[in-house]
Motif scaffolding. Structure first.
Motif, PDB file in Angstrom:
ATOM      1  N   UNK A  82      49.608 104.521   2.383  1.00  0.00           N
ATOM      2  CA  UNK A  82      48.961 104.725   3.682  1.00  0.00           C
ATOM      3  C   UNK A  82      48.723 106.213   3.940  1.00  0.00           C
ATOM      4  N   UNK A  83      49.735 107.022   3.683  1.00  0.00           N
ATOM      5  CA  UNK A  83      49.591 108.460   3.913  1.00  0.00           C
ATOM      6  C   UNK A  83      48.495 109.046   3.031  1.00  0.00           C
ATOM      7  N   UNK A  84      48.460 108.639   1.771  1.00  0.00           N
ATOM      8  CA  UNK A  84      47.432 109.146   0.863  1.00  0.00           C
ATOM      9  C   UNK A  84      46.040 108.796   1.358  1.00  0.00           C
ATOM     10  N   UNK A  85      45.850 107.561   1.817  1.00  0.00           N
ATOM     11  CA  UNK A  85      44.528 107.148   2.274  1.00  0.00           C
ATOM     12  C   UNK A  85      44.154 107.801   3.606  1.00  0.00           C
ATOM     13  N   UNK A  86      45.123 108.046   4.457  1.00  0.00           N
ATOM     14  CA  UNK A  86      44.836 108.764   5.697  1.00  0.00           C
ATOM     15  C   UNK A  86      44.358 110.184   5.400  1.00  0.00           C
ATOM     16  N   UNK A  87      45.030 110.848   4.478  1.00  0.00           N
ATOM     17  CA  UNK A  87      44.625 112.210   4.104  1.00  0.00           C
ATOM     18  C   UNK A  87      43.229 112.196   3.494  1.00  0.00           C
ATOM     19  N   UNK A  88      42.961 111.225   2.640  1.00  0.00           N
ATOM     20  CA  UNK A  88      41.633 111.132   2.023  1.00  0.00           C
ATOM     21  C   UNK A  88      40.547 110.889   3.065  1.00  0.00           C
ATOM     22  N   UNK A  89      40.912 110.216   4.154  1.00  0.00           N
ATOM     23  CA  UNK A  89      39.949 109.950   5.226  1.00  0.00           C
ATOM     24  C   UNK A  89      39.756 111.162   6.128  1.00  0.00           C
TER      25      UNK A  89
END
Length: 248
Positions: free
Chosen positions: A203-210
């Protein structure tokens, strides 16, 4: 597990063999009498934490269900609050039962993966809905959330620490997910609800990517585990820029 006002085993079975949308339409009148509703203690703790961050002008409750989280937004937002969900039945219950004091509240039927809003909100919250999204859907979901936030806006949701491997809670959640995977392999339409699919690292990785900047805030109301880590955290993901708020 359920109060006398909650659904019967037969009703739960019918729901489980329906699509997610149809299942929640059926469950809606009794949803607030099930353990699936976010506990008031969690709602109150999140509102308290957001009060220290806000105030905010406009707020959106993503996958609002029967509207439990709308009361949180009404306590920290000044101009308007919107609840969005794709279950018409859940929204009907929310419209009937949720009338918090504070800013005007409205409800919109829509899919969280295709939100019908521009960048109109300062705060987006969500409570207990992420198990309905597959890991591959997170990038699109988080991109949608960012698209409806103003510069400096905030996406916040509580995250409970996962049970330790080998514990009763661990095996219960694992068993539930296995049952759901078998059900979805044998029956159509699928009912997407996996408790162990929403892992914080992913989740954290995808939030940063967004494009979000991610912060974690312990919710002290729930104490700490034996290793000292918080039992419940509030994930706060911020968009770049300065939030613009109207004067008090």
């Amino acid at each position: 597990m359920f109060s006398p006002e909650g659904p019967s085993l037969r009703e739960l079975a019918v729901q489980a063999l329906s699509s997610v949308e149809r299942g929640y339409d059926l469950l809606a009148p009794k949803f607030d009498h099930t353990p699936f509703r976010t506990p008031d203690a969690v709602l109150d703790a999140v509102e308290s934490a957001l009060r220290r961050t806000g105030p905010f002008d406009a707020g959106l409750d993503l996958c609002c269900g029967t509207g439990a989280g709308v009361g949180v937004l009404a306590g920290v937002c000044r101009e308007r609050v919107v609840g969005v969900d794709f279950s018409a039945g859940m929204l009907d219950v929310a419209r009937e039962r949720v009338r918090p004091a504070g800013p005007p509240v409205s409800f919109v039927r829509a899919d969280a993966r295709a939100l019908p809003f521009g960048p109109a909100f300062d705060l987006v919250v969500s409570f207990g809905a992420f198990g309905h999204f597959l890991p591959r859907e997170l990038p699109g979901l988080f991109a949608q959330v960012r698209s409806v936030l103003r510069p400096g806006g905030c996406f916040a949701f509580p995250l409970v620490a996962p049970p330790r491997p080998g514990s009763l809670g661990y095996w219960m959640l694992l068993g539930f997910d296995v049952v759901m995977r078998v059900r979805n392999a044998l029956w159509r339409p699928p009912f997407v609800m996996y408790y162990r699919a929403f892992r914080f690292g992913d989740v954290r990785r995808e939030l940063v990517r967004a494009g979000f900047r991610v912060e974690l805030h312990a919710l002290p109301e729930f104490g700490r585990r034996r290793d000292g880590s918080p039992r419940v955290r509030l994930v706060v993901a911020r968009t770049p820029g300065q939030s613009v708020r109207t004067p008090d």
